[in-house]
Design an enzyme around this catalytic site. Structure first.
Site, PDB file in Angstrom:
ATOM      1  N   TYR A   1       0.822  -1.218   0.000  1.00 27.27           N
ATOM      2  CA  TYR A   1       0.000   0.000   0.000  1.00 27.27           C
ATOM      3  C   TYR A   1       0.865   1.281   0.000  1.00 27.27           C
ATOM      4  O   TYR A   1       0.826   2.075  -0.952  1.00 27.27           O
ATOM      5  CB  TYR A   1      -0.920  -0.064   1.231  1.00 27.27           C
ATOM      6  CG  TYR A   1      -1.771   1.157   1.490  1.00 27.27           C
ATOM      7  CD1 TYR A   1      -2.442   1.800   0.457  1.00 27.27           C
ATOM      8  CD2 TYR A   1      -1.939   1.624   2.794  1.00 27.27           C
ATOM      9  CE1 TYR A   1      -3.243   2.908   0.720  1.00 27.27           C
ATOM     10  CE2 TYR A   1      -2.740   2.714   3.061  1.00 27.27           C
ATOM     11  CZ  TYR A   1      -3.388   3.359   2.027  1.00 27.27           C
ATOM     12  OH  TYR A   1      -4.174   4.448   2.293  1.00 27.27           O
TER      13      TYR A   1
ATOM     14  N   ASN B   1       7.939  -9.899  -1.713  1.00 28.90           N
ATOM     15  CA  ASN B   1       7.665 -11.336  -1.869  1.00 28.90           C
ATOM     16  C   ASN B   1       6.181 -11.590  -2.136  1.00 28.90           C
ATOM     17  O   ASN B   1       5.743 -12.739  -2.137  1.00 28.90           O
ATOM     18  CB  ASN B   1       8.138 -12.118  -0.627  1.00 28.90           C
ATOM     19  CG  ASN B   1       7.346 -11.763   0.626  1.00 28.90           C
ATOM     20  OD1 ASN B   1       6.473 -10.903   0.594  1.00 28.90           O
ATOM     21  ND2 ASN B   1       7.655 -12.435   1.724  1.00 28.90           N
TER      22      ASN B   1
ATOM     23  N   SER C   1       5.990   3.496  13.323  1.00 33.34           N
ATOM     24  CA  SER C   1       4.559   3.716  13.539  1.00 33.34           C
ATOM     25  C   SER C   1       4.308   4.498  14.822  1.00 33.34           C
ATOM     26  O   SER C   1       5.071   4.385  15.787  1.00 33.34           O
ATOM     27  CB  SER C   1       3.898   2.337  13.638  1.00 33.34           C
ATOM     28  OG  SER C   1       2.590   2.433  14.116  1.00 33.34           O
TER      29      SER C   1
ATOM     30  N   TYR D   1       3.310  -7.056  16.906  1.00 32.37           N
ATOM     31  CA  TYR D   1       3.584  -6.167  15.757  1.00 32.37           C
ATOM     32  C   TYR D   1       4.213  -4.860  16.234  1.00 32.37           C
ATOM     33  O   TYR D   1       5.256  -4.433  15.737  1.00 32.37           O
ATOM     34  CB  TYR D   1       2.287  -5.874  14.977  1.00 32.37           C
ATOM     35  CG  TYR D   1       2.461  -4.694  14.031  1.00 32.37           C
ATOM     36  CD1 TYR D   1       3.173  -4.834  12.851  1.00 32.37           C
ATOM     37  CD2 TYR D   1       1.958  -3.428  14.362  1.00 32.37           C
ATOM     38  CE1 TYR D   1       3.379  -3.750  12.006  1.00 32.37           C
ATOM     39  CE2 TYR D   1       2.164  -2.344  13.530  1.00 32.37           C
ATOM     40  CZ  TYR D   1       2.866  -2.505  12.356  1.00 32.37           C
ATOM     41  OH  TYR D   1       3.080  -1.423  11.535  1.00 32.37           O
TER      42      TYR D   1
ATOM     43  N   LYS E   1       8.246  -2.997  15.751  1.00 35.91           N
ATOM     44  CA  LYS E   1       8.636  -1.635  15.330  1.00 35.91           C
ATOM     45  C   LYS E   1       9.624  -1.052  16.339  1.00 35.91           C
ATOM     46  O   LYS E   1      10.612  -0.436  15.969  1.00 35.91           O
ATOM     47  CB  LYS E   1       7.403  -0.733  15.203  1.00 35.91           C
ATOM     48  CG  LYS E   1       6.492  -1.105  14.043  1.00 35.91           C
ATOM     49  CD  LYS E   1       7.164  -0.905  12.703  1.00 35.91           C
ATOM     50  CE  LYS E   1       6.410  -1.542  11.557  1.00 35.91           C
ATOM     51  NZ  LYS E   1       7.167  -1.681  10.324  1.00 35.91           N
TER      52      LYS E   1
ATOM     53  N   PHE F   1       1.277   8.010  11.345  1.00 35.37           N
ATOM     54  CA  PHE F   1       0.021   7.915  12.085  1.00 35.37           C
ATOM     55  C   PHE F   1      -0.916   7.030  11.238  1.00 35.37           C
ATOM     56  O   PHE F   1      -0.493   5.955  10.860  1.00 35.37           O
ATOM     57  CB  PHE F   1      -0.461   9.323  12.481  1.00 35.37           C
ATOM     58  CG  PHE F   1       0.348   9.784  13.691  1.00 35.37           C
ATOM     59  CD1 PHE F   1       1.722  10.016  13.584  1.00 35.37           C
ATOM     60  CD2 PHE F   1      -0.222   9.878  14.941  1.00 35.37           C
ATOM     61  CE1 PHE F   1       2.506  10.332  14.708  1.00 35.37           C
ATOM     62  CE2 PHE F   1       0.537  10.205  16.069  1.00 35.37           C
ATOM     63  CZ  PHE F   1       1.892  10.431  15.942  1.00 35.37           C
ATOM     64  N   ASN F   2      -2.130   7.405  10.923  1.00 33.50           N
ATOM     65  CA  ASN F   2      -3.008   6.435  10.240  1.00 33.50           C
ATOM     66  C   ASN F   2      -3.136   6.741   8.750  1.00 33.50           C
ATOM     67  O   ASN F   2      -3.917   7.619   8.369  1.00 33.50           O
ATOM     68  CB  ASN F   2      -4.387   6.436  10.895  1.00 33.50           C
ATOM     69  CG  ASN F   2      -4.370   5.815  12.269  1.00 33.50           C
ATOM     70  OD1 ASN F   2      -3.616   6.234  13.151  1.00 33.50           O
ATOM     71  ND2 ASN F   2      -5.171   4.793  12.475  1.00 33.50           N
TER      72      ASN F   2
ATOM     73  N   LEU G   1     -10.046   0.979   9.772  1.00 32.23           N
ATOM     74  CA  LEU G   1     -11.325   1.675   9.608  1.00 32.23           C
ATOM     75  C   LEU G   1     -11.689   1.957   8.145  1.00 32.23           C
ATOM     76  O   LEU G   1     -12.775   1.616   7.696  1.00 32.23           O
ATOM     77  CB  LEU G   1     -11.289   2.989  10.413  1.00 32.23           C
ATOM     78  CG  LEU G   1     -12.538   3.848  10.322  1.00 32.23           C
ATOM     79  CD1 LEU G   1     -13.758   3.123  10.880  1.00 32.23           C
ATOM     80  CD2 LEU G   1     -12.331   5.182  11.064  1.00 32.23           C
TER      81      LEU G   1
END
Ligand code: NAD
Ligand code: WQD
Length: 343
Positions: free
Chosen positions: A12, A33, A126, A153, A157, A182-183, A204
């Site tokens: 993404y 991959n 993150s 997870y 980080k 952030f998001n 979300l």
């Protein structure tokens, strides 16, 4: 022009960053991959840029295959390391897989970079490293305390940041920029690339767009009894294209030798917190589509409210998240419609 190695470049954020890099004239080699993305993403990138990035279907944990990439492209000047597994819930169920993939790949990468004398790395970190900041640290600056991770997870980080710091301490030629996102939401305005969630989306925005498209019955809003103005959780939703541009700035800063410290950290957010219900209402308003939703109980492990203080990124990196929320939500919807057309 310099060549940049982008790991996780069909994913993404990696795909949007590859587009921005290529549009700025960089040569890009993508390593992925395809564990959480499709090779077709390269078609989208090519359609936008008019040129295809070099691509290798390689696991970053595969030392020999990664070594070969650096031999094939001796002009690599910097690496942007996106490749990682990122589903928080899955990481709780399969911690070893997460530690192996996310930590092993960084170690392999740093070893090979050193071997080939490539000493610039931009790392995808993150805001999860901050957990729930106290009132005094909201909005969150880079100096806010790191809190114990709430998931394997999140822990990967934190550990990855430490590995980079330790290696930079040992090797004074290594330069790193840690970008704490952030998001990230939205899709390229062309709707030729975007987020491709695997299975039922946990985040979300993909849940919102899939519900609006009729693929899911209703959105569950996780809690309206938080200590926030409308009771729902607050996040800093940043447009993925703005985020991608920050990576170009980070690479430029390294290649021009402008970094003040060997390891620099930047929070990448808008500086504006939005609640879940604000996102839902704005999405309905912008798109005019029906979005059935229901308020349900809180989701375990959710942070109540967090948003960035992006001052350092604005002033030092010379970058700003500028896209209005309405445009971002429109881009997410356009991408969802594009996916429906393709089927
Ligand atoms: P994504 O899953 O879309 O992209 C990651 C890509 O890495 C995928 O294409 C996947 O196939 C690839 N990959 C995974 N393990 C690999 C390996 N061992 N070797 C080669 N390729 C591998 O995720 P994204 O949302 O684009 O996230 C990119 C990075 O940003 C990740 O490190 C993620 O942890 C971080 N991040 C994401 C968010 C978010 O909300 N999306 C927020 C903060 C940080
Ligand atoms: C946002 C808000 C939910 C889905 C996660 C990771 C974090 C980072 C970003 C990588 C929350 C609410 C969600 C739904 C809802 N990733 N929500 N209904 O929780 O901020 O962070 O992604 O580093 O590490 O934990 O993002 O998109 O899951 O949730 O009400 O169906 O939307 O409760 O308030 P989050 P999210």
């Amino acid at each position: 022009m310099s060549r940049i190695l982008v790991t996780g470049g069909t994913g993404y954020i990696g795909s949007h960053t590859t587009v921005e890099l290529m549009q700025q004239g960089y040569d890009v080699t993508v390593v992925d991959n395809l564990s959480n993305s499709s090779v077709d993403v390269l078609d989208g990138i090519e359609a936008i840029v008019g040129k295809r990035p070099q691509f290798a279907n390689v696991d970053c944990n595969d030392y020999n295959a990664m070594d070969k990439i650096f031999c094939t492209y001796p002009d690599i000047k910097a690496v942007i390391h996106f490749a990682a597994s990122k589903a928080v819930g899955e990481s709780v169920e399969k911690p070893l897989m997460y530690y192996r993939n996310n930590i092993g790949s960084l170690i392999t990468l740093l070893e090979i970079m050193k071997q080939h004398d490539v000493r610039n790395i931009v790392f995808s970190s993150s805001c999860t490293v901050y957990g729930q900041p106290d009132d005094e640290h909201l909005p969150v600056g880079e100096d806010a305390p790191i809190q114990k991770a709430l998931s394997p997870y999140g822990n990967t980080k934190q550990i990855n940041e430490e590995i980079i710091r330790d290696e930079a301490h040992a090797d004074s030629n290594l330069h790193a920029i840690l970008l704490r996102y952030f998001n990230p939401i939205g899709a390229h305005p062309s709707a030729l690339i975007g987020e491709l969630p695997n299975g039922v989306p946990q985040n979300l925005l993909p849940f919102v767009t899939q519900t609006a498209a009729g693929l899911r019955k209703e959105l569950k809003v996780f809690g309206d009894d938080y200590n926030t103005p409308d009771g729902s959780c607050i996040r800093d939703y940043i447009y993925v294209v703005d985020l991608a541009k920050a990576h170009v700035k980070a690479v430029e800063r390294m290649l021009e030798g402008k970094a003040d410290e060997q390891v620099e950290v930047f929070n990448l957010g808008t500086g504006r917190g939005l609640s879940v219900l604000e996102i839902v209402r704005t999405f309905i308003d912008v798109t005019g589509v029906n979005l059935p939703y229901q308020i349900v109980g809180r989701r375990e492990g959710d942070i109540e409210q967090v948003w960035a203080n992006p001052k350092k990124a604005n002033e030092v990196l010379g970058w700003r998240a500028e896209t209005p929320t309405r445009d971002i939500l429109a881009s997410a919807w356009k991408w969802q419609c594009h996916l429906a057309e393709k089927k």
